[in-house]
Enzyme design. Structure first.
Site, PDB file in Angstrom:
ATOM      1  N   VAL A   1       0.862  -1.188   0.000  1.00  0.00           N
ATOM      2  CA  VAL A   1       0.000   0.000   0.000  1.00  0.00           C
ATOM      3  C   VAL A   1       0.902   1.243   0.000  1.00  0.00           C
ATOM      4  CG1 VAL A   1      -2.188  -0.891   0.892  1.00  0.00           C
ATOM      5  CG2 VAL A   1      -0.334  -0.481   2.477  1.00  0.00           C
ATOM      6  N   HIS A   2       1.550   1.446  -1.167  1.00  0.00           N
ATOM      7  CA  HIS A   2       2.577   2.488  -1.292  1.00  0.00           C
ATOM      8  C   HIS A   2       2.214   3.801  -0.585  1.00  0.00           C
ATOM      9  CE1 HIS A   2       4.376   0.177  -4.654  1.00  0.00           C
ATOM     10  NE2 HIS A   2       3.134  -0.007  -5.048  1.00  0.00           N
ATOM     11  N   ASP A   3       1.051   4.348  -0.984  1.00  0.00           N
ATOM     12  CA  ASP A   3       0.712   5.712  -0.541  1.00  0.00           C
ATOM     13  C   ASP A   3       0.537   5.796   0.974  1.00  0.00           C
ATOM     14  OD1 ASP A   3       0.816   6.646  -3.125  1.00  0.00           O
ATOM     15  OD2 ASP A   3      -1.329   6.398  -3.478  1.00  0.00           O
TER      16      ASP A   3
END
Ligand code: BDR
Ligand code: CA
Length: 308
Positions: free
Chosen positions: A236-238
């Protein structure tokens, strides 16, 4: 004192999870959500932002930004995020009115108000920030820090060399990286280590509270795309960029001189990180290299308690 922040975003499945996390935190004073065309076109990223913030039961200015990059056509990523941008999640229509000012004017307005203390978290292409810097040359001295999800030292996810947010608008990224504003780059080097395992997703969302089924659907959609690439969990990069502002000690980082490739035929959009200091240029970016994964997962558990 809470940290005054603007979140610039293109929701986006992982953007949506990042917004859940941000709005659950008592450390952040979210002044505005500014939208940009990225994962999907601007009209949809704006609608999703309105629907999400309304769904959280929170309020913030929501300002529309750029529909596409400074110089190029927008390249979207529906194959990752679905046609709506938030996979199969259906949210009630939000009830927040779009703020009268656009993204770059809102950024400037808040920067003036907070006299150098405003932070910006960017979760999409850097187009709005670049426009703000071009329109308001004094803005660069009025932002405390930009924490951006984007780039990487070593890898790409959109081309072999480039990460999506930087690749979509490398000219904008170039302006931001040269601006002199303190930058923290939360790129793939760190986000790929911040995987949330399937059993952890189940634990996080097992509470059965008012948001758990939506959060679960978002995590699971992220998980299925990540599994296609052999990841062992959801990346979940962000959300890691948001986590790094809530608690900077969650990431390990080093300062480097970073420039943006805007010409390369094979390398357009690469963040070129001078790891061995061969240029002798003064570092302009704090680059996230690692993450305390356990604490990242704990943060999501805390997030769910806030929405109980
Ligand atoms: C970034 O690209 C987008 O698809 C995600 O929302 C994230 O911001 C990861 O490379
Ligand atoms: Ca994003």
């Amino acid at each position: 004192m809470k940290i005054p922040v603007i979140i610039d975003t293109d929701p986006g499945v992982d953007d949506a999870i990042a917004l859940f996390l941000a709005f659950s935190s008592d450390k952040l004073d979210i002044r505005a959500v500014t939208t940009v065309g990225g994962n999907i076109p601007l009209e949809k990223t704006t609608k999703n932002s309105i629907d999400l913030v309304s769904y959280f039961g929170k309020s913030a200015k929501i300002s529309k930004g750029a529909s596409g990059p400074l110089l190029r056509e927008l390249e979207t990523a529906e194959w990752v995020h679905g046609a709506s941008g938030i996979a199969s999640v259906k949210l009630p229509k939000g009830n927040i009115e779009l703020y009268e000012k656009n993204a770059w004017d809102t950024i400037y307005e808040e920067a003036i108000k907070f006299e150098g203390k405003l932070n910006i978290i960017t979760l999409g292409p850097l187009t709005n920030i670049a426009i703000a810097l071009m329109k308001y040359p004094d803005l660069k001295d009025k932002i405390e820090r930009i924490t951006l999800m984007g780039g990487a030292c070593y890898i790409g996810n959109t081309t072999p060399a480039a990460e999506f947010n930087i690749y979509v608008d490398a000219e904008a990224a170039d302006i931001v990286f040269k601006s002199g504003i303190p930058l923290t780059m939360v790129g793939l080097d760190a986000t790929h280590k911040a995987v949330v395992l399937e059993e952890e997703i189940n634990e996080i969302t097992s509470s059965g509270n008012r948001v758990s089924s939506v959060v679960k659907e978002l995590f699971q959609s992220c998980l299925s795309v990540c599994k296609l690439y052999g990841a062992e969990g959801a990346i979940v990069h962000d959300a890691l960029a948001v986590a790094a502002v809530i608690d900077p000690s969650i990431i390990s980082k080093k300062e480097y001189y970073v420039s943006i490739e805007t010409k390369g035929e094979l390398t357009y959009g690469k963040t070129v990180v001078d790891i061995y200091d061969v240029t002798k240029n003064k570092p302009n970016v704090e680059v996230a290299l690692g993450v305390d994964r356990e604490r990242f997962v704990q943060m999501f558990k805390g997030m769910m308690r806030e929405y109980a």
